[in-house]
Motif scaffolding. Structure first.
Motif, mmCIF file in Angstrom:
data_model
loop_
_atom_site.group_PDB
_atom_site.id
_atom_site.type_symbol
_atom_site.label_atom_id
_atom_site.label_comp_id
_atom_site.label_asym_id
_atom_site.label_seq_id
_atom_site.Cartn_x
_atom_site.Cartn_y
_atom_site.Cartn_z
ATOM 1 N N LEU A 143 0.833 -1.214 0.000
ATOM 2 C CA LEU A 143 0.000 0.000 0.000
ATOM 3 C C LEU A 143 0.864 1.259 0.000
ATOM 4 N N CYS A 144 1.985 1.220 0.708
ATOM 5 C CA CYS A 144 2.909 2.368 0.695
ATOM 6 C C CYS A 144 3.443 2.607 -0.715
ATOM 7 N N LYS A 145 3.802 1.536 -1.379
ATOM 8 C CA LYS A 145 4.372 1.669 -2.719
ATOM 9 C C LYS A 145 3.375 2.227 -3.705
ATOM 10 N N GLU A 146 2.091 1.883 -3.530
ATOM 11 C CA GLU A 146 1.048 2.374 -4.430
ATOM 12 C C GLU A 146 0.511 3.736 -4.025
ATOM 13 N N VAL B 116 10.484 -1.763 15.567
ATOM 14 C CA VAL B 116 11.310 -0.802 14.846
ATOM 15 C C VAL B 116 11.666 -1.308 13.452
ATOM 16 N N PHE B 117 11.767 -2.633 13.297
ATOM 17 C CA PHE B 117 12.101 -3.169 11.981
ATOM 18 C C PHE B 117 10.944 -2.982 11.007
ATOM 19 N N ALA B 118 9.721 -3.134 11.506
ATOM 20 C CA ALA B 118 8.558 -2.924 10.642
ATOM 21 C C ALA B 118 8.455 -1.462 10.222
ATOM 22 N N TYR B 119 8.665 -0.566 11.162
ATOM 23 C CA TYR B 119 8.606 0.865 10.813
ATOM 24 C C TYR B 119 9.726 1.245 9.850
ATOM 25 N N THR B 120 10.893 0.693 10.059
ATOM 26 C CA THR B 120 12.005 0.990 9.137
ATOM 27 C C THR B 120 11.698 0.497 7.728
ATOM 28 N N ALA B 121 11.064 -0.676 7.622
ATOM 29 C CA ALA B 121 10.686 -1.189 6.299
ATOM 30 C C ALA B 121 9.697 -0.252 5.614
ATOM 31 N N LEU C 200 9.429 2.981 6.161
ATOM 32 C CA LEU C 200 10.163 4.197 5.791
ATOM 33 C C LEU C 200 10.961 3.992 4.511
ATOM 34 N N LYS C 201 11.572 2.818 4.363
ATOM 35 C CA LYS C 201 12.359 2.561 3.155
ATOM 36 C C LYS C 201 11.491 2.599 1.909
ATOM 37 N N ASP D 171 16.107 2.977 15.811
ATOM 38 C CA ASP D 171 17.516 2.607 15.831
ATOM 39 C C ASP D 171 18.262 3.392 14.756
ATOM 40 N N VAL D 172 19.540 3.081 14.595
ATOM 41 C CA VAL D 172 20.372 3.850 13.678
ATOM 42 C C VAL D 172 19.893 3.694 12.234
ATOM 43 N N MET D 173 19.383 2.507 11.873
ATOM 44 C CA MET D 173 18.920 2.302 10.504
ATOM 45 C C MET D 173 17.687 3.147 10.210
ATOM 46 N N ALA D 174 16.784 3.256 11.177
ATOM 47 C CA ALA D 174 15.596 4.090 10.978
ATOM 48 C C ALA D 174 15.994 5.555 10.802
ATOM 49 N N TYR D 175 16.913 6.029 11.638
ATOM 50 C CA TYR D 175 17.382 7.414 11.502
ATOM 51 C C TYR D 175 18.044 7.649 10.145
ATOM 52 N N VAL D 176 18.927 6.728 9.771
ATOM 53 C CA VAL D 176 19.650 6.888 8.503
ATOM 54 C C VAL D 176 18.674 6.930 7.334
ATOM 55 N N THR D 177 17.680 6.050 7.350
ATOM 56 C CA THR D 177 16.709 6.005 6.249
ATOM 57 C C THR D 177 15.964 7.317 6.115
ATOM 58 N N LEU D 178 15.474 7.851 7.241
ATOM 59 C CA LEU D 178 14.683 9.084 7.171
ATOM 60 C C LEU D 178 15.550 10.298 6.868
#
Length: 686
Positions: free
Chosen positions: A260-263, A285-290, A292-293, A319-326
């Motif tokens: 849904l995010c992609k569409e 946090v992994f779900a939210y990071t996904a 965000l990506k 976490d650091v991956m979520a920050y880096v992505t955003l």
């Protein structure tokens, strides 16, 4: 008492790569000599003895293509009887036939496990399927799931996935209804190859057999459909999931949320996110990071920030991956200030900051013209123990040159040299442009000398520099001035002359372009086809058709082809001086030598063909089609009509026709002119 030694027992001789191997007779095989290619017919056929059979022996002349048979390394891992079957396939010259059947009949019985073992290594799908059906005709034999699965893998391995999809029907017809495992194999195969519609086809077939997929298989189906951009099909599968009263897992929600995010269907996405909280658990946090990506890849920054707020509401610590992505998404989207706020938040929390974050922040601040903040980030980067990469230095050097701080930019350039970063053209180009704009030609030449010492390809870089400079019309004359300063210092090349000639012709300064052409000839430079092509356009616009033709001949002598604009200019110039036959020859030459010739030339030949038929209506139809394509008649097309002897155009008609064409070619074309033009042309041709 030790067992009786036969081929299953005994010790193999040790070798360099195999110190001790237990097996026996087959380990010490050696190649036998080729038998007599023409054995005597009166000799009886030797009796087959399995103990004397050597699967390594195979005459070279009977060896089929390697791609159609199992490789020797694979067959060596098989059981002896399986190796015998594979070897009989390999020996056969014509594929499946009486020879293969004769060899197989020597075996007492072929078991389903043996069939599966052979099909796992056989790469010829015809032989594999024929062997599969031959085995099924044995008395009292029934294929097992293992043999059916091996056939499916064999067909899919050989790109026969549509045939593999029919294996469930084959199983059902042979009294072995397929289970979920068979459909899972097909779905996994199609999903791995990105065939989303085939996944949906197999799923629908699975429903026809009355099978309900497990939650794991449902997730696999929906994930394959989402990844292949079939979100609506994935949602319909999810409806079936709910209809069977299955319980979602976290991955089930995440597959649909990412789709849904992609569409861009964010309201549905947040609604599904709420269901995930209510029915299962809040996303981690992994779900939210996904999420965000996916949103960053789609460039939707507002939705990214909204997801970030949802994460804060759920009290999920990024976490650091979520920050880096955003942060990287915000900086690339032009929201560098918001990205910098998150950067400071990371520093306050003591999160390890990657150098890539510094890089995107520096690029963002330089793009906004805030070079001071970019320099502060560079200092902060070095204080943190990092070493700046060349991309960061290039960004800051470009930003300093944009604000005319070229002295600081040069100092930073020297820092890159001292750090051994090997600066490139992107590093020095902003400084060269800045020196040229400020008129500091001495510093410009000093930088060129410095580039020479650093083993830059100065000539190639200068060509790139002039191409960059003439990219804007207002800098073309400045580029010409720079060239005047440096051409006496050994930096003048034909390629640079061509760049400047093309730029001058583009802005309509034909005389200066021709003066560069004359200058090149005076210097006895080796002119190339690009030089002559530009010169043809200039001479044609200057109405010096004779010189333009001479340049064309030079290109032909070099066994090259003029450019398409050169062809167009020369053909138009020839038509203006009445050399219509020569222009038509040039049109044919262009279409014969250039892969995608101009559309006007293609219509020219069409009009020539139609005019020879003497049908005025067809001429009108071709001209109407031209105008619908946005191609107005010009001198070449007009000349094509006039040149035909059978068109019977009178002198007055020609003059009216020519004047109508001139009005259209100058952009003064209107609907009333079109009607008048059609009437005049119809009268002239009838």
């Amino acid at each position: 008492m030790p067992p009786k030694p036969y081929f299953f027992y005994g010790h193999r001789k040790p070798s360099q790569n195999r110190p001790t191997v237990y097996g026996g007779f087959f380990s010490n095989r050696y190649s036998l000599k080729d038998p007599d290619p023409k054995p005597h017919s009166n000799q009886p056929e030797p009796i087959f003895d399995l103990q004397k059979w050597d699967p390594h022996y195979l005459p070279s002349q009977n060896r089929p293509p390697r791609s159609q048979t199992a490789s020797l390394s694979q067959s060596q891992r098989l059981s002896p009887i399986a190796r015998f079957i594979v070897d009989s396939f390999r020996k056969s010259q014509s594929g499946w036939g009486p020879e293969v059947v004769t060899q197989l009949n020597k075996l007492r019985r072929v078991t389903p496990d043996l069939v599966a073992e052979v099909l796992k290594v056989e790469n010829n799908p015809v032989l594999a399927s024929r062997f599969f059906h031959w085995a099924g005709k044995q008395k009292g034999y029934r294929h097992t799931f293992a043999s059916y699965n091996a056939l499916t893998y064999c067909l899919n391995r050989n790109k026969l996935f549509r045939a593999a999809d029919q294996v469930p029907e084959l199983m059902d017809s042979q009294g072995k209804p397929p289970t979920e495992k068979q459909f899972e194999i097909l779905i996994r195969m199609h999903a791995d190859c990105g065939r989303g519609l085939r996944v949906n086809y197999v799923y629908r077939k699975m429903k026809k057999f009355g099978l309900v997929p497990s939650v794991f298989l449902y997730n696999r189906i929906m994930d394959a459909l989402v990844k292949t951009n079939h979100l609506d099909l994935a949602l319909s599968v999810y409806d079936d999931f709910k209809a069977h009263e299955l319980v979602e897992e976290s991955i089930t929600y995440m597959i649909l949320i990412k789709g849904l995010c992609k569409e861009g269907r964010f309201e549905e996405m947040f609604e599904l996110l709420g269901k995930m909280r209510d029915n299962l658990c809040k996303p981690d946090v992994f779900a939210y990071t996904a999420m965000l990506k996916v949103l960053v890849s789609e460039g939707n920054l507002e939705a990214c920030c909204r997801v970030w707020e949802e994460m804060r509401k759920d009290m999920v610590e990024p976490d650091v991956m979520a920050y880096v992505t955003l942060v990287m998404g915000l900086c690339k989207g032009g929201e560098v200030e918001r990205g910098y706020e998150l950067f400071r938040e990371m520093k306050e929390k003591g999160i390890l900051i990657d150098r890539a974050i510094y890089g995107v922040l520096v690029d963002g601040f330089v793009g906004k013209g805030k070079v001071g903040k970019a320099c502060d980030l560079l200092k902060d980067l070095m204080d943190s123990g990092y070493r700046a990469d060349l991309g960061i230095y290039n960004s800051i050097i470009g930003g300093l040159c944009n604000v005319k701080h070229v002295y600081k930019a040069y100092k930073l350039f020297e820092v890159t040299v001292q750090d051994g970063l090997e600066p490139n053209f992107a590093t020095v180009n902003p400084m060269l442009v800045c020196y040229a704009e400020m008129g500091r030609m001495d510093d410009f030449c000093k930088l060129l000398e410095r580039m020479k010492k650093l083993k830059f390809s100065v000539v190639d870089d200068l060509e790139k520099f002039f191409e960059f400079l003439v990219g804007k019309e207002e800098r073309i004359m400045m580029a010409l001035e720079v060239f005047e300063e440096i051409k006496g210092k050994g930096f003048s090349t034909v390629a640079i002359y061509n760049i400047l000639m093309g730029a001058l012709h583009k802005i309509g300064d034909v005389q200066k372009a021709l003066s560069l052409y004359v200058e090149m000839k005076d210097l006895n430079l080796d002119l190339d086809s690009s030089t002559y092509s530009i010169a043809i356009q200039c001479f044609a616009e200057n109405e010096d058709i004779q010189e333009a033709c001479a340049c064309h001949n030079k290109i032909i002598e070099m066994s090259h082809v003029p450019s398409v604009p050169a062809y167009c200019s020369l053909a138009k110039g020839l038509c203006k001086i009445g050399e219509i036959d020569a222009a038509m020859m040039l049109v044919r030459d262009c279409l014969g030598n250039v892969a995608s010739g101009p559309i006007k030339f293609k219509y020219t030949l069409t009009i020539l063909h139609v005019c020879r038929s003497g049908d005025a209506e067809k001429v009108i139809e071709v001209l109407n089609e031209m105008m619908q394509e946005g191609c107005c008649p010009d001198e070449v097309i007009c000349s094509a009509i006039i040149s035909e002897e059978d068109s019977r155009l009178g002198a007055i008609g020609i003059e009216v026709f020519w004047s109508g064409i001139q009005v259209e070619s100058k952009g003064l074309y209107a609907d009333s002119t079109l009607k008048l033009y059609r009437v005049e042309l119809r009268c002239m041709l009838c």
